[in-house]
Design a protein around this motif. Structure first.
Motif, short mmCIF file in Angstrom:
data_model
loop_
_atom_site.label_atom_id
_atom_site.label_comp_id
_atom_site.label_asym_id
_atom_site.label_seq_id
_atom_site.Cartn_x
_atom_site.Cartn_y
_atom_site.Cartn_z
N ALA A 1 45.26 -22.21 83.99
CA ALA A 1 44.27 -22.63 82.99
C ALA A 1 44.74 -23.88 82.27
CB ALA A 1 44.04 -21.50 81.99
N GLU A 2 46.04 -23.95 81.95
CA GLU A 2 46.57 -25.14 81.28
C GLU A 2 46.51 -26.35 82.21
OE1 GLU A 2 49.97 -25.32 78.09
OE2 GLU A 2 50.87 -25.42 80.07
N ALA A 3 46.75 -26.14 83.49
CA ALA A 3 46.65 -27.24 84.46
C ALA A 3 45.23 -27.79 84.51
CB ALA A 3 47.09 -26.75 85.84
N ARG A 4 44.24 -26.91 84.39
CA ARG A 4 42.85 -27.37 84.41
C ARG A 4 42.54 -28.21 83.19
NH1 ARG A 4 41.96 -22.14 86.51
NH2 ARG A 4 41.42 -21.33 84.44
N ILE A 5 43.10 -27.85 82.03
CA ILE A 5 42.88 -28.63 80.81
C ILE A 5 43.39 -30.07 81.00
CG2 ILE A 5 43.61 -28.91 78.40
CD1 ILE A 5 43.57 -25.87 78.15
N VAL A 6 44.59 -30.21 81.59
CA VAL A 6 45.18 -31.53 81.80
C VAL A 6 44.35 -32.34 82.79
CG1 VAL A 6 47.24 -32.76 82.59
CG2 VAL A 6 47.48 -30.67 81.24
N SER A 7 43.69 -31.66 83.71
CA SER A 7 42.93 -32.37 84.75
C SER A 7 41.55 -32.82 84.28
CB SER A 7 42.76 -31.46 85.98
OG SER A 7 41.88 -30.38 85.69
N ARG A 8 41.15 -32.41 83.06
CA ARG A 8 39.81 -32.76 82.55
C ARG A 8 39.96 -33.63 81.31
NH1 ARG A 8 37.70 -26.75 82.06
NH2 ARG A 8 35.92 -27.70 81.05
N SER A 9 39.57 -34.90 81.42
CA SER A 9 39.84 -35.87 80.36
C SER A 9 39.24 -35.46 79.02
CB SER A 9 39.29 -37.24 80.76
OG SER A 9 37.89 -37.18 80.94
N SER A 10 38.06 -34.86 79.01
CA SER A 10 37.38 -34.59 77.75
C SER A 10 38.06 -33.48 76.94
CB SER A 10 35.92 -34.21 78.00
OG SER A 10 35.84 -33.11 78.88
N PHE A 11 39.00 -32.78 77.56
CA PHE A 11 39.60 -31.66 76.84
C PHE A 11 41.12 -31.80 76.68
CE2 PHE A 11 35.76 -29.80 78.85
CZ PHE A 11 35.05 -29.62 77.69
N ILE A 12 41.64 -33.00 76.98
CA ILE A 12 43.06 -33.21 76.73
C ILE A 12 43.26 -33.35 75.23
CG2 ILE A 12 45.00 -34.79 77.02
CD1 ILE A 12 43.91 -35.49 79.76
N TYR A 13 44.06 -32.47 74.66
CA TYR A 13 44.28 -32.49 73.22
C TYR A 13 45.46 -33.40 72.93
CZ TYR A 13 45.28 -30.95 68.51
OH TYR A 13 45.52 -30.92 67.17
N SER A 14 45.20 -34.55 72.33
CA SER A 14 46.26 -35.51 72.07
C SER A 14 45.82 -36.48 70.98
CB SER A 14 46.60 -36.29 73.34
OG SER A 14 45.55 -37.19 73.66
N GLU A 15 46.78 -37.26 70.52
CA GLU A 15 46.50 -38.30 69.52
C GLU A 15 45.47 -39.30 70.04
OE1 GLU A 15 47.58 -40.59 65.86
OE2 GLU A 15 47.79 -38.51 66.50
N ALA A 16 45.52 -39.56 71.35
CA ALA A 16 44.62 -40.54 71.95
C ALA A 16 43.16 -40.13 71.85
CB ALA A 16 44.99 -40.77 73.41
N ALA A 17 42.90 -38.84 71.59
CA ALA A 17 41.52 -38.36 71.50
C ALA A 17 40.88 -38.72 70.16
CB ALA A 17 41.48 -36.84 71.70
N TYR A 18 41.68 -39.15 69.18
CA TYR A 18 41.15 -39.46 67.86
C TYR A 18 40.57 -40.87 67.83
CZ TYR A 18 43.77 -35.40 66.17
OH TYR A 18 44.25 -34.14 65.98
#
Length: 454
Positions: A361-378
């Motif tokens: 499940a965590e691997a799928r999160i990394v593979s989908r740009s809209s759901f990567i939780y990071s500073e870059a998302a702000y």
């Protein structure tokens, strides 16, 4: 004290500048807008349908002004300033969440180890959508913190949103969060060191934990340093932790607005582990101080990093009390962090040498740009200042297979595999229960020979 004096001088200059405002066009515009603010406040006070609290309105305006700068600059009212001081001292009463705000939403950076929130299954990236049934959108971090904190034994009901799931309402019982920032144990012949946050006690606790393992297990062959879901803390603590594993070399530098505003921090002689092999575990919940440590140990070739790319918070916040703290404080971004090789952490994060997801499940999160939780998302995040960007959506190199025990820690097991291989990634075989998803990562580049907060 120096920074406080600079702030005081700025206030004094602002007061005097009104005498010469006509000759300075930009400043003239600033004072015109300040007059507009006063006019709006007067209209609200006289015309709003019910009486208003001017103090609350002004505090809300200050908070809005600061959050317009970047996600980590904040105005702290007096009670918020007191809360910050309590958190960095290592004890307070609440539910155990590190949070931030972006786009009118408050998100979880990380739950604290063994806190009410962690035991309830709250995860990094969860959005707080409601508190006690009241919509939380538009609230500041300080306002949410005030609602979550309270007397020990009282409860608070919080609704969390998570990608791909229905809203989840959780009732949390507040506890005294006495943050034991460092815990330790043995994993076979290797020492395991977990740092959950960076506070005033972290350096001392880490030194004691390493000493205890070496004393009780003189045959220890290496260490795992676990920084996953560690949302950061004090710069001084990050320097102390890095210094514990380094004999020499730069740990981190911070660079401010002007070219001459550069501060460098270097290790002192004395590796507390005696140079034993070291692996550092990171993930997208590892932020700020965690990234300073991971970046220093990677660049100085002291450790191999295992896990997922870290959060990417590479900015420095300076806390400036207002009126001696009576009027609260400003937590304002004053610099960026850089690793010893000159790489910026900001919006990029620290990439692991061996990329491993904890679950499919965590691997799928990394593979989908809209759901990567990071500073870059702000949307309001500072840029990295060096032209680099965070790695985009991709499939991680490894994730556990469908038959892997869901209660086991796959990332930790791979870290131990790296230690057994002497830190040589070319000798790390795929775990029998794991699946290799992409080509092995190249060996980490050689660090530059440089010896040069939150």
């Amino acid at each position: 004290m120096r920074k406080l004096l600079i702030a005081g001088a700025a206030v004094a200059a602002l007061g005097l500048s009104g005498m010469t405002v006509a000759s300075q066009t930009p400043r003239n515009e600033t004072f015109r807008m300040l007059q507009l603010f006063g006019d709006v406040l007067a209209v609200v006070e006289q015309a709003y349908v019910v009486p208003v609290d001017n103090k609350k309105l002004i505090e809300a305006a200050l908070a809005g002004m600061m959050t317009a700068l970047d996600p980590h600059s904040n105005y702290l009212p007096p009670e918020g300033f007191e809360d910050l001081q309590e958190r960095t001292s290592g004890e307070y009463s609440g539910v155990g969440l590190t949070i931030t705000a972006e786009g009118g939403l408050v998100k979880v950076i990380s739950p604290m180890d063994d806190s009410p929130a962690a035991r309830a299954g709250v995860q990094a990236g969860d959005v707080i959508s409601a508190i006690e049934g009241q919509n939380a959108s538009g609230l500041t971090v300080t306002q949410v913190s005030e609602k979550l904190r309270g007397a020990m034994g009282t409860t608070v009901t919080v609704t969390f949103l998570r990608d791909g799931e229905e809203p989840r309402e959780v009732t949390l019982t507040r506890e005294v969060i006495k943050v034991e920032s460092v815990t330790s144990r043995m994993e076979g012949e290797f020492g395991y060191l977990r740092i959950s946050t960076f506070n005033e006690n972290t350096g001392r606790e880490l030194s004691a934990a390493i000493e205890k393992i070496k004393r009780d297990h003189p045959g220890v062959k290496g260490f795992v340093l676990d920084l996953r879901n560690n949302g950061g803390g004090l710069l001084t603590a990050a320097i102390d932790v890095s210094d514990a594993f380094l004999e020499r070399g730069e740990i981190v530098s911070q660079r401010g607005r002007k070219p001459e505003q550069i501060e460098r921090y270097a290790a002192r002689p004395g590796d507390l582990t005696g140079g034993l092999p070291l692996v550092v575990l990171i993930n997208y919940g590892s932020a700020s101080a965690s990234e300073i440590v991971a970046g220093a140990l990677k660049d100085q070739e002291r450790a191999v990093l295992v896990g997922l790319t870290s959060f990417g918070k590479g900015s420095v916040q300076t806390v400036i009390p207002l009126g001696g703290g009576r009027d609260g404080a400003l937590s304002i971004t004053t610099a960026r962090y850089y690793t010893p090789s000159g790489a910026s952490i900001q919006k990029i994060g620290i990439e692991p040498d061996l990329e491993v997801a904890r679950s499919e499940a965590e691997a799928r999160i990394v593979s989908r740009s809209s759901f990567i939780y990071s500073e870059a998302a702000y949307s309001t995040a500072l840029d990295a200042s060096i032209g680099a960007e965070r790695k985009g959506p991709h499939t991680p190199r490894e994730a556990p297979g469908p038959d892997y025990d869901k209660d086991a820690d796959y990332q930790l097991q791979r870290a131990l595999d790296v230690l057994r291989a002497g830190g040589d990634l070319t000798r790390v075989a795929a775990a029998p229960t794991g699946i290799v998803i992409s080509e092995p990562a190249a060996p980490p580049p050689a660090a530059t020979d440089t010896t040069e907060e939150e």
